[in-house]
Design a protein around this motif. Structure first.
Motif, mmCIF file in Angstrom:
data_model
loop_
_atom_site.group_PDB
_atom_site.id
_atom_site.type_symbol
_atom_site.label_atom_id
_atom_site.label_comp_id
_atom_site.label_asym_id
_atom_site.label_seq_id
_atom_site.Cartn_x
_atom_site.Cartn_y
_atom_site.Cartn_z
ATOM 1 N N TYR A 9 0.832 -1.197 0.000
ATOM 2 C CA TYR A 9 0.000 0.000 0.000
ATOM 3 C C TYR A 9 0.862 1.241 0.000
ATOM 4 C CZ TYR A 9 -3.097 3.680 1.529
ATOM 5 O OH TYR A 9 -3.779 4.861 1.600
ATOM 6 N N ASP A 11 -0.812 0.864 -3.994
ATOM 7 C CA ASP A 11 -0.393 0.147 -5.194
ATOM 8 C C ASP A 11 0.511 1.031 -6.046
ATOM 9 O OD1 ASP A 11 -2.362 -2.509 -5.971
ATOM 10 O OD2 ASP A 11 -2.975 -1.226 -4.316
ATOM 11 N N TYR A 14 -1.702 4.539 -8.850
ATOM 12 C CA TYR A 14 -2.511 5.156 -7.797
ATOM 13 C C TYR A 14 -3.281 6.347 -8.388
ATOM 14 C CZ TYR A 14 -3.183 7.368 -3.137
ATOM 15 O OH TYR A 14 -3.689 7.950 -1.992
ATOM 16 N N THR A 27 -12.738 0.959 -10.192
ATOM 17 C CA THR A 27 -12.918 -0.267 -9.405
ATOM 18 C C THR A 27 -13.248 -1.447 -10.322
ATOM 19 O OG1 THR A 27 -13.639 0.971 -7.450
ATOM 20 C CG2 THR A 27 -14.251 -1.351 -7.554
ATOM 21 N N GLY A 32 -6.193 -1.162 -7.770
ATOM 22 C CA GLY A 32 -6.033 -1.570 -6.377
ATOM 23 C C GLY A 32 -6.147 -0.453 -5.358
ATOM 24 N N THR A 33 -5.689 0.758 -5.716
ATOM 25 C CA THR A 33 -5.750 1.898 -4.806
ATOM 26 C C THR A 33 -6.289 3.098 -5.573
ATOM 27 O OG1 THR A 33 -3.778 1.116 -3.614
ATOM 28 C CG2 THR A 33 -4.466 3.374 -3.215
ATOM 29 N N THR A 57 -16.746 0.387 -3.479
ATOM 30 C CA THR A 57 -15.551 -0.475 -3.384
ATOM 31 C C THR A 57 -15.738 -1.659 -2.438
ATOM 32 O OG1 THR A 57 -14.640 0.939 -1.634
ATOM 33 C CG2 THR A 57 -14.010 1.448 -3.903
ATOM 34 N N THR A 60 -14.718 -5.541 -2.978
ATOM 35 C CA THR A 60 -13.740 -5.613 -4.070
ATOM 36 C C THR A 60 -12.341 -5.496 -3.467
ATOM 37 O OG1 THR A 60 -13.426 -3.245 -4.513
ATOM 38 C CG2 THR A 60 -15.409 -4.296 -5.428
ATOM 39 N N PRO A 61 -11.293 -5.785 -4.242
ATOM 40 C CA PRO A 61 -9.931 -5.619 -3.734
ATOM 41 C C PRO A 61 -9.488 -4.150 -3.657
ATOM 42 C CG PRO A 61 -10.019 -7.218 -5.533
ATOM 43 C CD PRO A 61 -11.312 -6.485 -5.533
ATOM 44 N N THR A 62 -10.301 -3.239 -4.176
ATOM 45 C CA THR A 62 -9.912 -1.828 -4.263
ATOM 46 C C THR A 62 -9.873 -1.167 -2.891
ATOM 47 O OG1 THR A 62 -10.853 -1.627 -6.478
ATOM 48 C CG2 THR A 62 -10.503 0.411 -5.249
ATOM 49 N N LYS A 63 -8.782 -0.456 -2.637
ATOM 50 C CA LYS A 63 -8.635 0.321 -1.406
ATOM 51 C C LYS A 63 -8.970 1.777 -1.715
ATOM 52 C CE LYS A 63 -4.402 -1.252 -1.253
ATOM 53 N NZ LYS A 63 -4.460 -2.468 -2.127
ATOM 54 N N ASN A 204 2.222 -2.050 -13.850
ATOM 55 C CA ASN A 204 2.188 -2.432 -12.448
ATOM 56 C C ASN A 204 2.640 -3.880 -12.281
ATOM 57 O OD1 ASN A 204 1.625 -2.067 -9.738
ATOM 58 N ND2 ASN A 204 -0.561 -2.433 -9.936
#
Length: 208
Positions: A9, A11, A14, A27, A32-33, A57, A60-63, A204
């Motif tokens: 963190y 990703d 960004y 998303t 990811g971020t 979000t 989901t894996p999204t931060k 990435n």
């Protein structure tokens, strides 16, 4: 305490966006971020947009990183926060840490870096790396060599490069020492944003 796995963190890619529509779009693309940076909202508007973005979000894996509105972030149950220098002065860091929010901080010069490091951030953002037309900047472009210098100074704290960065410059910026690149206009003002995002996500994977 800082985020337990600093490498995860934020990703490497960004994006920074200003609306729920953009959060939803990114998303779905598997970003990811994502930072939500919506300016000039009152408390109720801030809480609404943060809550709506978290709903998008969720699962989901999204931060989701909330820019500026730290009270709304706490109330809405966000996990990640980003503060500019002006916001940092007004924020209650003890309350932010008590809520277990991660904290990223913007910096533009040596004095701001010292202020940021005193707050034990989970990452430091340095910018603008290149000229940007998105907002009037009080600071001159930092250039790629500054990334290497600052990465040596902050050590294991992730360094996020921001400001006028395009995909074609990403490899050089990562090579200079950046852990992550915050991207605004290269996505939001691109003729084909989805294709551009996929390019960034491919970079990435290559850089991981």
């Amino acid at each position: 305490m800082p985020y337990p796995d600093r490498r995860a963190y934020p990703d490497k890619f960004y994006p920074v966006v200003d609306s729920i529509a953009w959060v939803a779009r990114l998303t779905k693309l598997g970003v990811g971020t994502i930072q939500l940076r919506a300016k000039d909202l009152n408390d109720s508007q801030a809480l609404q947009i943060v809550s709506d973005a978290l709903a998008v979000t969720k699962g989901t894996p999204t931060k989701l990183v909330v820019n500026d509105y730290w009270r709304a972030a706490i109330v809405a149950g966000a996990q990640h926060l980003h503060l500019g220098q002006e916001d940092l002065v007004e924020a209650d860091l003890a309350e932010i840490r008590s809520a277990k929010l991660t904290l990223g901080i913007s910096t533009h010069d040596d004095d701001e870096l010292e202020i940021a490091l005193r707050a034990t951030p989970d990452y430091v953002a340095l910018g603008p790396i290149f000229p940007t037309t998105l907002k009037s900047m009080r600071f001159v472009p930092q250039g790629i060599p500054k990334i290497t210098e600052w990465k040596k100074r902050i050590g294991n704290i992730p360094l996020v490069a921001i400001g006028g960065i395009k995909f074609e410059q990403a490899a050089g910026i990562f090579a200079a020492g950046a852990d992550s690149i915050a991207v605004v206009s290269d996505v939001t003002q691109n003729a084909d944003p989805d294709a551009r995002v996929r390019q960034w996500l491919g970079q990435n994977a290559e850089a991981a």
